[in-house]
Design an enzyme around this catalytic site. Sequence first.
Site, PDB file in Angstrom:
ATOM      1  N   GLU A   1      -1.220  47.049  62.838  1.00 37.34           N
ATOM      2  CA  GLU A   1      -0.040  46.184  62.770  1.00 37.34           C
ATOM      3  C   GLU A   1       0.264  45.816  61.315  1.00 37.34           C
ATOM      4  O   GLU A   1      -0.609  45.925  60.445  1.00 37.34           O
ATOM      5  CB  GLU A   1      -0.325  44.896  63.559  1.00 37.34           C
ATOM      6  CG  GLU A   1      -0.624  45.117  65.036  1.00 37.34           C
ATOM      7  CD  GLU A   1       0.629  45.363  65.878  1.00 37.34           C
ATOM      8  OE1 GLU A   1       1.679  45.733  65.309  1.00 37.34           O
ATOM      9  OE2 GLU A   1       0.553  45.211  67.094  1.00 37.34           O
TER      10      GLU A   1
ATOM     11  N   ASN B   1       7.822  47.775  64.650  1.00 40.04           N
ATOM     12  CA  ASN B   1       7.491  47.077  63.404  1.00 40.04           C
ATOM     13  C   ASN B   1       6.806  48.020  62.406  1.00 40.04           C
ATOM     14  O   ASN B   1       6.200  47.569  61.441  1.00 40.04           O
ATOM     15  CB  ASN B   1       6.593  45.869  63.708  1.00 40.04           C
ATOM     16  CG  ASN B   1       5.303  46.267  64.411  1.00 40.04           C
ATOM     17  OD1 ASN B   1       5.015  47.459  64.562  1.00 40.04           O
ATOM     18  ND2 ASN B   1       4.519  45.281  64.828  1.00 40.04           N
TER      19      ASN B   1
ATOM     20  N   ASP C   1      -6.250  54.940  70.200  1.00 40.97           N
ATOM     21  CA  ASP C   1      -6.554  53.541  70.505  1.00 40.97           C
ATOM     22  C   ASP C   1      -6.809  53.305  71.988  1.00 40.97           C
ATOM     23  O   ASP C   1      -6.558  54.175  72.825  1.00 40.97           O
ATOM     24  CB  ASP C   1      -5.414  52.632  70.009  1.00 40.97           C
ATOM     25  CG  ASP C   1      -4.024  53.235  70.231  1.00 40.97           C
ATOM     26  OD1 ASP C   1      -3.888  54.117  71.089  1.00 40.97           O
ATOM     27  OD2 ASP C   1      -3.083  52.813  69.535  1.00 40.97           O
TER      28      ASP C   1
ATOM     29  N   HIS D   1       4.271  50.015  63.094  1.00 38.65           N
ATOM     30  CA  HIS D   1       2.841  50.248  63.296  1.00 38.65           C
ATOM     31  C   HIS D   1       2.549  51.696  63.679  1.00 38.65           C
ATOM     32  O   HIS D   1       3.394  52.375  64.256  1.00 38.65           O
ATOM     33  CB  HIS D   1       2.215  49.247  64.283  1.00 38.65           C
ATOM     34  CG  HIS D   1       2.544  49.458  65.720  1.00 38.65           C
ATOM     35  ND1 HIS D   1       2.774  48.413  66.590  1.00 38.65           N
ATOM     36  CD2 HIS D   1       2.679  50.581  66.471  1.00 38.65           C
ATOM     37  CE1 HIS D   1       3.018  48.907  67.793  1.00 38.65           C
ATOM     38  NE2 HIS D   1       2.967  50.205  67.755  1.00 38.65           N
TER      39      HIS D   1
HETATM   40  C1  F6R Z   1      -0.055  54.586  71.154  1.00 40.30           C
HETATM   41  C2  F6R Z   1       0.064  53.970  69.855  1.00 40.30           C
HETATM   42  C3  F6R Z   1       1.270  53.226  69.404  1.00 40.30           C
HETATM   43  C4  F6R Z   1       2.589  53.856  69.859  1.00 40.30           C
HETATM   44  C5  F6R Z   1       3.772  53.015  69.376  1.00 40.30           C
HETATM   45  C6  F6R Z   1       5.089  53.556  69.881  1.00 40.30           C
HETATM   46  O1  F6R Z   1      -1.306  55.215  71.297  1.00 40.30           O
HETATM   47  O2  F6R Z   1      -0.872  54.025  69.145  1.00 40.30           O
HETATM   48  O3  F6R Z   1       1.262  53.159  68.001  1.00 40.30           O
HETATM   49  O4  F6R Z   1       2.688  55.154  69.370  1.00 40.30           O
HETATM   50  O5  F6R Z   1       3.632  51.704  69.809  1.00 40.30           O
HETATM   51  O6  F6R Z   1       5.122  53.375  71.263  1.00 40.30           O
HETATM   52  P1  F6R Z   1       6.253  54.023  72.163  1.00 40.30           P
HETATM   53  O7  F6R Z   1       6.088  55.491  72.045  1.00 40.30           O
HETATM   54  O8  F6R Z   1       5.949  53.543  73.567  1.00 40.30           O
HETATM   55  O9  F6R Z   1       7.546  53.535  71.636  1.00 40.30           O
END
Ligand code: F6R
Length: 246
Positions: free
Chosen positions: A143, A136, A67, A138
Amino acid sequence: MKIYKTKDYNDMSRKAASIISSQVILKPNCVLGLATGSSPIGTYKNLVEWYQQGDLDFSEVTTVNLDEYKGLPRDNDQSYYYFMNEHLFSKVNINKDRTFLPDGTESDSDAACRKYNETIHSVGGVDLQLLGLGHNGHIGFNEPADTFEKETHCVTLSERTIQANTRFFASEKDVPRQAYTMGIQTIMSARRILVVVSGEDKADAVKAAFFGPVTPKVPGSILQFHQDVILVADEAALSKCSELMA
Ligand code: F6R
């Protein structure tokens, strides 16, 4: 699904890096799907160390990231391209022409998503996709929703995700409200998926995603349907799953 329970974040990172490095050794011209965020930083650190020791060669590797924030150029220090460059690309011998992320500067969302889907198809799909897991549930920026989105699309970030990501920005209002993300079908098309999760604050998300019902309300739960998923999570992240794993 294989689950590796590790002692802590460092242990998780070493284990995940070992899995990625075996992929690169076994198939030097592999396509790695990569993630940003706190979870994979230690993994990248290990990969960089092993490269510096001469144990890893990234010269033939292609990468596609999950992303990118819409509106952020590559040289913005909060863009995911900047993150990847900082933590991996600039530190190993990867060919930067073969590192792909959605184009955050493309304001036409349809064009940005179409182009990224074409890129993923043109490299032949992903051999190993690295994922973190949001609080959550994701994955990427998919989301919680009523349906699973298939391919790359533009998302409006949930309030929870904006809050979680504020730590990387000067203030909450600086967090971009939209992002381009690979869709669930694209993620599920990866031949192997490696999920890294650390910390007690993720324990509910891990339980819901890996042991709860499969539902778009917990996007990561779809991973239960993938035939080759490896979850590397520390004790704290798995603390609510002990009985389920027994
Ligand atoms: C990042 C991504 C997100 C993260 C997720 C966890 O490229 O796609 O899905 O993997 O938000 O984030 P952290 O590792 O910062 O807790």
